[in-house]
Design a protein around this motif. Structure first.
Motif, PDB file in Angstrom:
ATOM      1  N   HIS A   1       0.888  -1.193  -0.125  1.00  0.00           N
ATOM      2  CA  HIS A   1      -0.050  -0.047  -0.144  1.00  0.00           C
ATOM      3  C   HIS A   1       0.670   1.328   0.036  1.00  0.00           C
ATOM      4  CE1 HIS A   1      -3.245  -2.730   0.743  1.00  0.00           C
ATOM      5  NE2 HIS A   1      -2.888  -3.183   1.942  1.00  0.00           N
ATOM      6  N   LEU A   2       2.046   1.134  -0.748  1.00  0.00           N
ATOM      7  CA  LEU A   2       2.996   2.458  -0.347  1.00  0.00           C
ATOM      8  C   LEU A   2       2.454   3.580  -1.444  1.00  0.00           C
ATOM      9  CD1 LEU A   2       6.618   0.762  -0.683  1.00  0.00           C
ATOM     10  CD2 LEU A   2       4.792   1.167   1.400  1.00  0.00           C
ATOM     11  N   ASP A   3       1.464   3.227  -2.325  1.00  0.00           N
ATOM     12  CA  ASP A   3       1.020   4.293  -3.079  1.00  0.00           C
ATOM     13  C   ASP A   3       0.067   4.912  -2.353  1.00  0.00           C
ATOM     14  OD1 ASP A   3      -0.739   2.179  -2.745  1.00  0.00           O
ATOM     15  OD2 ASP A   3      -1.846   2.264  -4.653  1.00  0.00           O
TER      16      ASP A   3
ATOM     17  N   SER B   1       5.188   6.293   1.311  1.00  0.00           N
ATOM     18  CA  SER B   1       6.610   5.659   1.375  1.00  0.00           C
ATOM     19  C   SER B   1       6.441   4.554   2.559  1.00  0.00           C
ATOM     20  CB  SER B   1       7.597   6.841   2.265  1.00  0.00           C
ATOM     21  OG  SER B   1       7.328   7.277   3.562  1.00  0.00           O
ATOM     22  N   MET B   2       7.563   3.667   2.626  1.00  0.00           N
ATOM     23  CA  MET B   2       7.744   2.416   3.770  1.00  0.00           C
ATOM     24  C   MET B   2       7.504   3.141   5.065  1.00  0.00           C
ATOM     25  SD  MET B   2       7.614  -0.519   3.975  1.00  0.00           S
ATOM     26  CE  MET B   2       7.858  -1.876   5.490  1.00  0.00           C
TER      27      MET B   2
ATOM     28  N   TYR C   1       4.133   3.934   6.143  1.00  0.00           N
ATOM     29  CA  TYR C   1       3.427   2.738   6.226  1.00  0.00           C
ATOM     30  C   TYR C   1       3.768   2.081   7.492  1.00  0.00           C
ATOM     31  CZ  TYR C   1       2.020  -2.131   5.330  1.00  0.00           C
ATOM     32  OH  TYR C   1       1.723  -3.292   5.520  1.00  0.00           O
ATOM     33  N   ALA C   2       5.046   2.146   7.796  1.00  0.00           N
ATOM     34  CA  ALA C   2       5.381   1.494   9.200  1.00  0.00           C
ATOM     35  C   ALA C   2       4.839   2.284  10.444  1.00  0.00           C
ATOM     36  CB  ALA C   2       6.868   1.426   9.251  1.00  0.00           C
ATOM     37  N   ALA C   3       4.899   3.871  10.125  1.00  0.00           N
ATOM     38  CA  ALA C   3       4.577   4.780  11.436  1.00  0.00           C
ATOM     39  C   ALA C   3       3.141   4.346  11.659  1.00  0.00           C
ATOM     40  CB  ALA C   3       4.910   6.067  10.923  1.00  0.00           C
TER      41      ALA C   3
END
Length: 477
Positions: free
Chosen positions: A202-204, A208-209, A212-214
């Motif tokens: 789902h980076l779109d 950014s990664m 996403y992680a945050a």
């Protein structure tokens, strides 16, 4: 992992409050109805203006709710709060206007959290790139085995609003949360939570990664008892370290290896707990056997350990962990054994829609004829192929982006035979299964783990898995 005392969000007086709900659908419609029933002035905005949207709008307008179709970009005048469907991207103009006006933006999860009563059931929350649904269902099964009133809710398909506001009284909820839902849930504070794994996805949407992680890491904020992380995935432990939690909350790891203190793991085929026992430096509690996990694939054992950790954080006895795992039946299309034909096993893991999920699926078998391909969604396949090459007897490729996998196979597994089916019609699955059967020998597993989305050929991964199962049945008839 920082500690602080977390206070509850103040209740909202909804009477006369002007709320804009962004999006019709499974979360927008219930949110609009709930807010309207509490006296809010609700306006629903929606990008689409098709027959289905008009039908939904008519239902809401009959209640006195304003609906604007075909205009999801403009913030209605007088808006005091925006409640959004989780899938709406953060960069939409509507949200830019809301932020410019200093307004809060909530998702359906945040709304459910704010509408909880004073005696509401605590939440045991689960997120991760893969395995969320299975782990949430396992957790609910364990909690039920302990005699607790519970339900698997959230991203799993059961509305959190229904769970929070319905007549059913719960002791605890097993809550699956997506990265989208967590992005829009700033005040969520779970009893305990787990991040199962992190891989690019789902980076779109997130940009950014790191973003996403945050968003995944928000699930740990304000945890009271345990932040559960994957020992094999350092990124999940990093999120625990960065979280602000209540005083006394602990970091608890799960591992497929021998657990250390404050971890759950596996010893000689036994799932054991060294986190929720007296003197965890010396003692361990047996929870279940690997054979109690269905199916006992490595990634599914990891799911079971994560579910067990959350249940144990809630005080569930060891016997209930075992009984709950034994009672659990996984959903269809998740590493499901379809049939054996001529001593070859046929396994449907159509749910493996990204490389991370496919890697876990491939790791469960020793000798594989792999059926793969579909919509890559920007993924690359070199790492997946390199890690799995030694297990591959052969590969059958289908779908729009199959060339990306074929090229990775040429680089990292050039000796593996590849059948490239230049088809994207639904009948291609029968041909794929027939080709796979020719490549397989007794003792092999023909594995549908596409590592891609399905929508180039099928309505969804369920239809793709159904087509595979039907092709296997035809093969064996």
């Amino acid at each position: 992992m920082g500690s602080r005392k977390v206070t509850s969000s103040a209740p909202v007086d909804w009477q006369g409050k002007h709320v804009t709900v962004a999006g019709l659908g499974v979360s927008g419609i219930p949110a609009a109805k709930v807010l309207h029933a509490r006296g809010a002035n609700v306006t629903v905005v929606n990008d689409g203006d098709d027959a289905r949207a008009r039908e939904q709008a008519a239902e809401l307008e009959a209640l006195g709710i304003t609906v604007r179709l075909g205009d999801g970009a403009t913030l209605p005048e007088g808006t005091e709060l925006v409640v959004t469907a989780p899938g709406w991207k953060p960069d939409k103009p509507l949200f830019a206007a809301a932020r410019e006006a200093g307004l809060e933006i909530w998702g359906d999860v945040e709304l459910a959290w704010r509408l909880r009563g004073p005696d509401a059931a605590p939440w045991l929350a689960i997120t991760g790139t893969n395995g969320k649904t299975t782990t949430t269902q396992m957790l609910a099964s364990i909690l039920k085995a302990a005699g607790l009133r519970t339900a698997a809710v959230g991203n799993i398909g059961v509305s959190l609003l229904d769970a929070v506001l319905g007549d059913e009284q719960y002791d605890v909820l097993a809550v699956e949360l997506s990265s989208y839902q967590l992005h829009w849930a700033p005040s969520l504070r779970a009893h305990s939570a787990a991040v199962l794994n992190l891989a690019p996805d789902h980076l779109d949407w997130h940009g950014s990664m790191e973003a996403y992680a945050a968003d995944k890491g928000r699930i740990y904020e304000g945890n009271r008892v345990a932040c559960v992380y994957n020992v094999a995935d350092k990124a999940t432990e990093d999120l625990v370290r960065e979280a602000d939690v209540e005083e006394g909350c602990r970091a608890v790891g799960f591992t497929l290896g021998t657990p250390g203190p404050s971890q759950l793991g596996v010893v000689e085929g036994i799932l054991v707990d060294r986190a929720f026992v007296e003197d965890r430096h010396k003692n361990a509690q047996e929870l279940a056997e690997i054979s109690d996990v269905n199916p006992p694939a490595p990634h599914n054992i990891a799911n079971a350990l994560a579910a067990a950790a959350l249940a144990r954080a809630f005080g569930v006895p060891a016997r209930a962990v075992r009984d709950g795992l034994r009672d659990f039946t996984p959903d269809a299309h998740r590493i499901a054994h379809v049939a054996d034909v001529d001593a070859v096993a046929y396994v449907d893991d159509s749910k493996a829609t990204n490389t991370h999920a496919a890697e876990a699926s491939l790791a469960a078998y020793e000798s594989i004829v792999w059926i793969a391909g579909g919509l890559a969604k920007g993924a690359t396949f070199d790492e997946l192929v390199a890690k799995s090459a030694k297990r591959l007897r052969g590969v059958v490729l289908i779908g729009q982006d199959r060339a990306l996998i074929r090229e990775a196979l040429a680089r990292h597994a050039p000796e593996v035979p590849v059948v490239d089916l230049d088809r994207t019609d639904t009948g291609a699955m029968l041909a794929a299964v027939q080709e796979a059967s020719r490549l397989a020998v007794a003792g092999d597993t023909v594995l549908l783990a596409p590592a891609c989305a399905s929508m180039d050929m099928f309505a969804n991964y369920n239809k793709r898995g159904d087509a595979f199962a039907e092709a296997v049945r035809e093969l064996g008839s």
